[in-house]
Structure formats: structure tokens, C-alpha cells
Design a protein around this motif. Structure first.
Motif, PDB file in Angstrom:
ATOM      1  N   HIS A   1       0.854  -1.189   0.000  1.00 32.97           N
ATOM      2  CA  HIS A   1       0.000   0.000   0.000  1.00 32.97           C
ATOM      3  C   HIS A   1       0.889   1.237   0.000  1.00 32.97           C
ATOM      4  O   HIS A   1       1.860   1.304   0.752  1.00 32.97           O
ATOM      5  CB  HIS A   1      -0.901   0.007   1.246  1.00 32.97           C
ATOM      6  CG  HIS A   1      -1.581   1.323   1.479  1.00 32.97           C
ATOM      7  ND1 HIS A   1      -2.480   1.856   0.572  1.00 32.97           N
ATOM      8  CD2 HIS A   1      -1.488   2.227   2.484  1.00 32.97           C
ATOM      9  CE1 HIS A   1      -2.911   3.026   1.027  1.00 32.97           C
ATOM     10  NE2 HIS A   1      -2.316   3.282   2.178  1.00 32.97           N
TER      11      HIS A   1
ATOM     12  N   HIS B   1       1.086   4.625   1.274  1.00 36.73           N
ATOM     13  CA  HIS B   1       0.438   5.430   2.310  1.00 36.73           C
ATOM     14  C   HIS B   1       0.520   6.912   1.957  1.00 36.73           C
ATOM     15  O   HIS B   1       1.612   7.454   1.800  1.00 36.73           O
ATOM     16  CB  HIS B   1       1.099   5.163   3.665  1.00 36.73           C
ATOM     17  CG  HIS B   1       0.469   5.913   4.791  1.00 36.73           C
ATOM     18  ND1 HIS B   1      -0.119   5.301   5.874  1.00 36.73           N
ATOM     19  CD2 HIS B   1       0.309   7.242   4.989  1.00 36.73           C
ATOM     20  CE1 HIS B   1      -0.605   6.221   6.687  1.00 36.73           C
ATOM     21  NE2 HIS B   1      -0.352   7.410   6.171  1.00 36.73           N
TER      22      HIS B   1
ATOM     23  N   TRP C   1       5.006   6.962   2.115  1.00 33.36           N
ATOM     24  CA  TRP C   1       5.744   5.725   2.356  1.00 33.36           C
ATOM     25  C   TRP C   1       4.918   4.545   1.893  1.00 33.36           C
ATOM     26  O   TRP C   1       3.701   4.650   1.768  1.00 33.36           O
ATOM     27  CB  TRP C   1       6.200   5.619   3.800  1.00 33.36           C
ATOM     28  CG  TRP C   1       5.171   5.564   4.894  1.00 33.36           C
ATOM     29  CD1 TRP C   1       4.194   6.499   5.150  1.00 33.36           C
ATOM     30  CD2 TRP C   1       5.030   4.554   5.896  1.00 33.36           C
ATOM     31  NE1 TRP C   1       3.479   6.127   6.259  1.00 33.36           N
ATOM     32  CE2 TRP C   1       3.963   4.936   6.745  1.00 33.36           C
ATOM     33  CE3 TRP C   1       5.717   3.373   6.179  1.00 33.36           C
ATOM     34  CZ2 TRP C   1       3.555   4.166   7.844  1.00 33.36           C
ATOM     35  CZ3 TRP C   1       5.317   2.613   7.277  1.00 33.36           C
ATOM     36  CH2 TRP C   1       4.246   3.014   8.087  1.00 33.36           C
TER      37      TRP C   1
ATOM     38  N   HIS D   1       4.118   0.376   2.501  1.00 34.41           N
ATOM     39  CA  HIS D   1       4.279  -0.658   3.528  1.00 34.41           C
ATOM     40  C   HIS D   1       3.289  -1.770   3.289  1.00 34.41           C
ATOM     41  O   HIS D   1       2.355  -1.638   2.493  1.00 34.41           O
ATOM     42  CB  HIS D   1       4.129  -0.047   4.928  1.00 34.41           C
ATOM     43  CG  HIS D   1       2.784   0.552   5.233  1.00 34.41           C
ATOM     44  ND1 HIS D   1       1.661  -0.211   5.491  1.00 34.41           N
ATOM     45  CD2 HIS D   1       2.382   1.845   5.310  1.00 34.41           C
ATOM     46  CE1 HIS D   1       0.636   0.594   5.739  1.00 34.41           C
ATOM     47  NE2 HIS D   1       1.036   1.852   5.619  1.00 34.41           N
TER      48      HIS D   1
ATOM     49  N   HIS E   1       0.186  -4.391   3.911  1.00 34.76           N
ATOM     50  CA  HIS E   1      -1.190  -4.155   4.367  1.00 34.76           C
ATOM     51  C   HIS E   1      -1.997  -5.449   4.356  1.00 34.76           C
ATOM     52  O   HIS E   1      -3.220  -5.427   4.177  1.00 34.76           O
ATOM     53  CB  HIS E   1      -1.860  -3.117   3.451  1.00 34.76           C
ATOM     54  CG  HIS E   1      -2.755  -2.137   4.155  1.00 34.76           C
ATOM     55  ND1 HIS E   1      -3.837  -2.518   4.921  1.00 34.76           N
ATOM     56  CD2 HIS E   1      -2.722  -0.782   4.207  1.00 34.76           C
ATOM     57  CE1 HIS E   1      -4.441  -1.425   5.394  1.00 34.76           C
ATOM     58  NE2 HIS E   1      -3.773  -0.364   4.986  1.00 34.76           N
TER      59      HIS E   1
ATOM     60  N   HIS F   1      -6.423   6.939  10.070  1.00 33.46           N
ATOM     61  CA  HIS F   1      -5.794   7.198   8.769  1.00 33.46           C
ATOM     62  C   HIS F   1      -6.839   6.955   7.691  1.00 33.46           C
ATOM     63  O   HIS F   1      -7.515   5.928   7.718  1.00 33.46           O
ATOM     64  CB  HIS F   1      -4.590   6.282   8.570  1.00 33.46           C
ATOM     65  CG  HIS F   1      -4.117   6.205   7.144  1.00 33.46           C
ATOM     66  ND1 HIS F   1      -3.852   7.338   6.395  1.00 33.46           N
ATOM     67  CD2 HIS F   1      -3.884   5.152   6.328  1.00 33.46           C
ATOM     68  CE1 HIS F   1      -3.465   6.963   5.179  1.00 33.46           C
ATOM     69  NE2 HIS F   1      -3.478   5.650   5.106  1.00 33.46           N
TER      70      HIS F   1
ATOM     71  N   HIS G   1      -7.461   6.495   3.654  1.00 39.85           N
ATOM     72  CA  HIS G   1      -6.850   6.295   2.338  1.00 39.85           C
ATOM     73  C   HIS G   1      -7.431   7.309   1.345  1.00 39.85           C
ATOM     74  O   HIS G   1      -8.489   7.890   1.592  1.00 39.85           O
ATOM     75  CB  HIS G   1      -7.139   4.880   1.828  1.00 39.85           C
ATOM     76  CG  HIS G   1      -6.336   3.805   2.514  1.00 39.85           C
ATOM     77  ND1 HIS G   1      -5.901   2.672   1.866  1.00 39.85           N
ATOM     78  CD2 HIS G   1      -5.871   3.699   3.786  1.00 39.85           C
ATOM     79  CE1 HIS G   1      -5.213   1.909   2.721  1.00 39.85           C
ATOM     80  NE2 HIS G   1      -5.186   2.513   3.897  1.00 39.85           N
TER      81      HIS G   1
ATOM     82  N   HIS H   1      -8.768   3.493   8.859  1.00 41.50           N
ATOM     83  CA  HIS H   1      -8.447   2.595   9.968  1.00 41.50           C
ATOM     84  C   HIS H   1      -7.525   3.254  10.966  1.00 41.50           C
ATOM     85  O   HIS H   1      -6.946   4.306  10.715  1.00 41.50           O
ATOM     86  CB  HIS H   1      -7.797   1.306   9.428  1.00 41.50           C
ATOM     87  CG  HIS H   1      -6.515   1.500   8.664  1.00 41.50           C
ATOM     88  ND1 HIS H   1      -5.283   1.589   9.277  1.00 41.50           N
ATOM     89  CD2 HIS H   1      -6.278   1.636   7.327  1.00 41.50           C
ATOM     90  CE1 HIS H   1      -4.348   1.746   8.349  1.00 41.50           C
ATOM     91  NE2 HIS H   1      -4.916   1.791   7.151  1.00 41.50           N
TER      92      HIS H   1
ATOM     93  N   HIS I   1      -4.044   3.422  12.784  1.00 38.95           N
ATOM     94  CA  HIS I   1      -2.699   3.043  12.335  1.00 38.95           C
ATOM     95  C   HIS I   1      -1.835   2.452  13.448  1.00 38.95           C
ATOM     96  O   HIS I   1      -0.626   2.349  13.305  1.00 38.95           O
ATOM     97  CB  HIS I   1      -1.988   4.193  11.627  1.00 38.95           C
ATOM     98  CG  HIS I   1      -1.244   3.745  10.402  1.00 38.95           C
ATOM     99  ND1 HIS I   1      -0.091   2.976  10.466  1.00 38.95           N
ATOM    100  CD2 HIS I   1      -1.503   3.903   9.080  1.00 38.95           C
ATOM    101  CE1 HIS I   1       0.334   2.719   9.239  1.00 38.95           C
ATOM    102  NE2 HIS I   1      -0.515   3.265   8.376  1.00 38.95           N
TER     103      HIS I   1
HETATM  104 CU1  C2O Z   1      -0.311   3.273   6.255  1.00 40.80          CU
HETATM  105 CU2  C2O Z   1      -3.986   1.724   5.378  1.00 40.80          CU
HETATM  106  O1  C2O Z   1      -2.124   2.441   5.806  1.00 40.80           O
END
Ligand code: C2O
Ligand code: CU
Length: 514
Positions: free
Chosen positions: A120, A122, A185, A187, A189, A445, A447, A496, A498
Motif C-alpha cells: 500500500h 500510504h 511511504w 508498507h 497491508h 488514517h 486512504h 483505519h 494506524h
Molecule cells: Cu499506512 Cu492503510 O495504511
């Protein structure tokens, strides 16, 4: 329990099975052992590593094409010890991807681990099929049979895992890079396994650059340094000791910077730009310099602030980014300055050391008072307000750590959207964290969007969060309103917490832009 939840838990189990296998394979132990780092590791001896910038495999008029493999390898994180990591291209942090606004990035991720992964971006403004949906996993190359049968066994029958059963071993993600310059960034998921996968090292920087930013006299090249901070703990043999404390969150007893414990960086007597990311699973930081000089903050999660802000301390919840300038010409040659975490005493209070060298340099221009134009979104523009309450599932309130975490009392349900904002609409989302004795931060967070913080408990946002954001700090008793426009793409996205273990169990919500 509904069928959809079952299906989803089954996938989690299947993925969890992969995690267990891999844990055994890499020799991690979950037993309680001495914390070698805090007791014996020398501090401020290792040089700060800078993650390498990845070269595209090729480029054409449609953008730049990158290849990234998630694979296991070994790193020296604590002096004298070897740590098994899972790294993008075998390194932790992963290679830095540099993108230019207006030019797309295409990344082919291949999985050479023994557990399913999802990537993902971010902070990205990304179409849904490239956003890294948690069950849209990339299976390990060469482990088709075992993973598939494990998944099938948990599912009961094959028809229910259409998504997973497509059995991809690589995935091509496209990132259009149509938003302003910012420190993003990437990362992992993966459903139910994000916490462990990221703890093992699956995270890297993704920097978007643009002309507006280049026109400013900001430190660049080797004076522009990304710092990935994250808390980790270790077993005696040097392996990561991943302890999620039930589902409270995996913390650590040392803060790594770019994958090394307590590094030092030799700096010249001039201005530097640092792009700081809190990549911890479950640890918040409050940054300060030992010299008590303030940071000159220039950017938030979503890029440049309207004007630079002098801030003595910066609190950072998980996944938040700040960019700061530090002017080392204010110090004498031979001086040292420490970057500290004022939230903790002892080993977690020290982050890294800057050692000042050489003659003072000031051949850079004055920073203007105005860095960027930020369109202020006002409450009048919003068509509605939605409220999201973060907490343990209510019926389990007195069990700690909670078995599941919830948003508005609900566990993550990948098949149902809890909000359906219309494309182009401006909305206010209010995040509420009812007072809890556990005091754990839940950083919401979202998206796809960048938002602005309207208010915190009725007050103005903190000085260091006045700009575009995608993640915010939400502490016990907090009530924060953010405003944003849902633009760019229709489709399914996530909001969600984090704290990665909260996210895995189950503080996550689907929303659809319609
Ligand atoms: Cu850093 Cu849904 O993520
Ligand atoms: Cu949380």
C-alpha cells in the motif's frame, strides 16, 4: 456471525498460518528473554544509513517502471548481531522511490517470502485496484500448493475465496502521482498480518517531488535526508522479538532510525532538511532537540505547509510524517546535538545524535515566509458530518487487551461500506475516542484523501499539524474534526487505526466513493 465475517476470518487464519511458518523459519522466539539492546548495545557509534534510491527498470512516456521483491535477508541493526528481516529488495527500510508530480510510477511487487503480502502506498492518491486491499494478497512464489491448501482448508470450500484464489504471485500497482510534492511511504497491508509484516521490515519511503517545491531554496541532495523511526525489540540471538501484547500493539525497547539502533550522523554547519516518519507499529513519539532549539517545520503528511513553523516539540503518532529544517550553523564545530523522544526516559528517550563538523556554510537563500498555497476547506463547504468512535468492542470493554477493536462498535467488514461519500463532495469526519483507562493512541488514517484538521476538542489544531494530513493523533478523550474532498477516483477504500495490531484486529472500515 455472518458468513462474510467468517470468510474474512478464514482468510486471516490462512494468512496467519503463513506467518507462523515464517516465524519458525526465521528463528524468532516469543519467549521472554533479556532485552539485549538496552543492556549492552553501544550507542551513537553506527553511522546513519540512508536508504538507496531505486532506479527504474525502464521508463517510457507512460511513466517509470520499478521492480520490487519482498524477500528475507539479514541486517545488522544492533552492533555485532544479525537480524533476519523481511525487506523490499531485501533491505530495511526498503529502497526509496522518487516520483515526480504528473508522471506515473508503476511498481511490480513480487513475493519471495513464505507469507502473503499486500503493498500500500500510504498517502497516495491512488485508484482502488492499486491501493492494496488487505485481502488482495500476493502469494509467495513457489509456495502455491501449501498456501492454497491451507487457505482452502480454512475456507471450507474454494468458491468463497475467489479473490484470494486468483493466486497472484506478483501485482502491478500504478501510482499516478497527481498530487503535490510530499513524503509518502509504502508498507505491507495484508489482512490480519500487517503488524507482523511491517515489524519484520516491509516499509520504505516514497517521495513525490514537484516544481513548486524545487523553486524554493530548500536543502537538497545529500542535505535532504529521510529518517524512518520505529520501535523494535530483540531476542538474544539478534532476531526481532515481535510481541503484539494480545492486540494492544507491538512496541519496542529501542528506536531504530533507518533500520539502525541509535545511529549518529556527521553534519556540516549548514541547513538540512529531514523528512521524519513514525513507522512504528504502536509507539508514539514526541521529538525535540537536546539543545532546546526549535525545529523549523516546513511540511506535514501531505507536503509543504503554507508557512514555516517554529516548533520546539513535535508529537508523532504512527504513520505521521513531518519535514523539518535544522540549521547546524548555529552550533560550533565538535558539538553534538541529540534528537530525543520526550515521551520516554531511558533507552526510548534517545533517538540519534548529530555530530557537527566543518566550517559554517550559509550559501543558501533565505526561506520565504510563504512556502505554498493551501486551499482552506471550510465547514460551510461540507455536505455532511460523519462521526466515528474508536474503542474496544463494547461487549468486551472490560477485557484487556480487547479481543477486537472497533469503529462505531463494528469490526472490519470488507464486504460492506460504512460510508459512501460522493465523488467531489466535501465532508467533515469527526473522530471520537471516549475516555479510556488504557491511554493507547488510536491514529485514524484515511486512504485516498488528504484532509485538514478543523479542530481538536474545540480548539485549534496543534501548530505542527496545520497543513494537509492523512493520519492524525487521537488520544484518550479526543474529539477531532477533519475536512476533506473526495476526489479523483470512485471505488472502495479504507479508513483505519494506524496502530497496526489494532488495524489487524479489527479497527478498520471500508468506505466507498460513489
Ligand atoms: Cu499506512 Cu492503510 O495504511
Ligand atoms: Cu487503535
Amino acid at each position: 456471525m455472518t458468513k462474510t465475517i467468517k470468510r474474512r476470518d478464514a482468510l486471516k487464519l490462512a494468512l496467519g498460518g503463513g506467518v507462523t511458518t515464517a516465524l519458525q523459519a526465521c528463528g524468532s522466539r516469543l519467549s521472554h528473554e533479556a532485552h539485549i539492546i538496552t543492556e549492552t548495545a553501544p550507542r551513537f557509534e553506527a553511522a546513519l544509513p540512508i536508504p538507496p534510491v531505486l532506479e527504474p527498470a525502464h521508463s517510457d512516456e507512460l511513466g517509470d517502471y520499478y521492480e520490487i521483491e519482498a524477500r528475507e535477508s539479514t541486517a545488522t541493526i544492533v552492533p555485532g548481531k544479525h537480524t533476519t528481516i523481511w525487506g523490499y529488495n531485501g533491505i530495511f527500510p526498503g529502497p526509496t522511490i522518487k516520483a515526480t508530480r504528473g508522471r506515473a510510477t508503476h511498481v511490480r511487487f513480487t513475493n519471495r517470502l513464505q507469507t502473503p503480502v499486500v503493498a500500500h502506498l500510504h498517502g497516495g492518491h491512488t485508484p482502488p485496484d492499486s491501493d492494496g486491499w488487505p485481502s488482495d494478497v500476493i502469494f509467495p512464489v513457489g509456495h502455491q500448493a501449501s498456501v492454497t491448501s491451507m487457505a482452502m482448508a480454512h475456507m471450507g470450500h474454494s468458491g468463497e475465496i475467489a479473490e484470494a484464489a486468483a493466486l497472484k504471485y506478483e501485482h502491478n500497482y500504478t501510482y499516478p502521482n497527481d498530487r503535490r510534492a510530499a513524503t509518502l511511504w509504502y508498507h505491507d497491508h495484508a489482512m490480519g498480518a500487517t503488524g507482523h509484516n511491517v515489524y519484520m521490515g516491509l516499509a520504505g519511503f516514497y517521495l513525490v517531488e514537484d516544481e513548486d517545491e524545487r523553486s524554493l531554496p530548500l536543502p537538497s541532495g545529500r542535505y535532504d535526508i529521510p529518517l524512518m523511526l520505529c520501535a523494535r525489540q530483540f531476542n538474544d540471538d539478534g532476531s526481532f522479538r515481535y510481541n503484539p501484547h494480545g492486540h494492544a500493539g507491538a512496541e519496542g525497547d529501542v528506536i531504530l532510525v533507518n533500520g539502525v539502533a541509535w545511529p549518529a550522523l556527521q553534519v556540516e554547519r549548514r541547513r538540512y532538511r529531514f523528512r521524519i516518519l513514525n513507522a512504528s507499529n504502536a509507539t508514539t513519539f514526541t521529538l525535540a532537540l537536546s539543545s532546546a532549539l526549535p525545529f523549523l517545520q516546513i511540511a506535514t503528511d501531505g507536503g509543504l505547509m503554507a508557512r514555516p513553523a517554529e516548533v520546539p516539540r513535535i508529537s508523532m503518532a504512527m504513520a505521521e510524517r513531518v519535514e523539518v529544517l535544522i540549521d547546524f550553523s548555529a552550533y560550533a564545530k565538535g558539538d553534538s546535538v541529540f534528537l530525543r523522544n520526550t515521551e520516554k526516559h531511558g533507552p526510548l528517550g534517545d533517538i540519534m545524535r548529530f555530530d557537527i563538523t566543518g566550517p559554517a556554510v550559509s550559501d543558501y537563500g533565505e526561506l520565504p515566509d510563504h512556502l505554498s498555497v493551501i486551499e482552506a476547506l471550510t465547514p460551510e463547504a461540507a455536505v455532511r458530518t460523519r462521526t466515528f468512535t474508536f474503542g474496544p468492542r463494547s461487549e468486551l470493554k472490560f477485557h484487556y487487551p480487547p479481543i477486537y477493536w472497533a469503529i462505531n462498535g463494528k469490526r472490519f467488514d470488507p464486504d460492506h461500506a460504512q460510508a459512501n461519500p460522493r465523488l467531489g463532495d466535501v465532508e467533515i469526519w469527526r473522530f471520537v475516542y471516549e475516555k479510556s483507562p488504557w491511554k493507547q493512541t488510536h491514529p485514524p488514517h484515511i486512504h485516498l484523501v488528504n484532509f485538514q484538521i478543523l479542530d481538536r476538542n474545540g480548539q485549534a489544531p496543534y501548530p505542527h499539524e496545520r497543513g494537509w494530513k492523512d493520519t492524525l493523533r487521537l488520544d484518550s478523550g479526543g474529539d477531532v474534526r477533519v475536512i476533506m474532498r473526495f476526489d479523483g477516483y470512485r471505488g472502495r477504500y479504507l479508513m483505519h487505526c494506524h496502530n497496526l495490531e489494532h488495524e489487524d484486529y479489527d479497527m478498520m472500515m471500508r468506505f466507498d466513493v460513489v
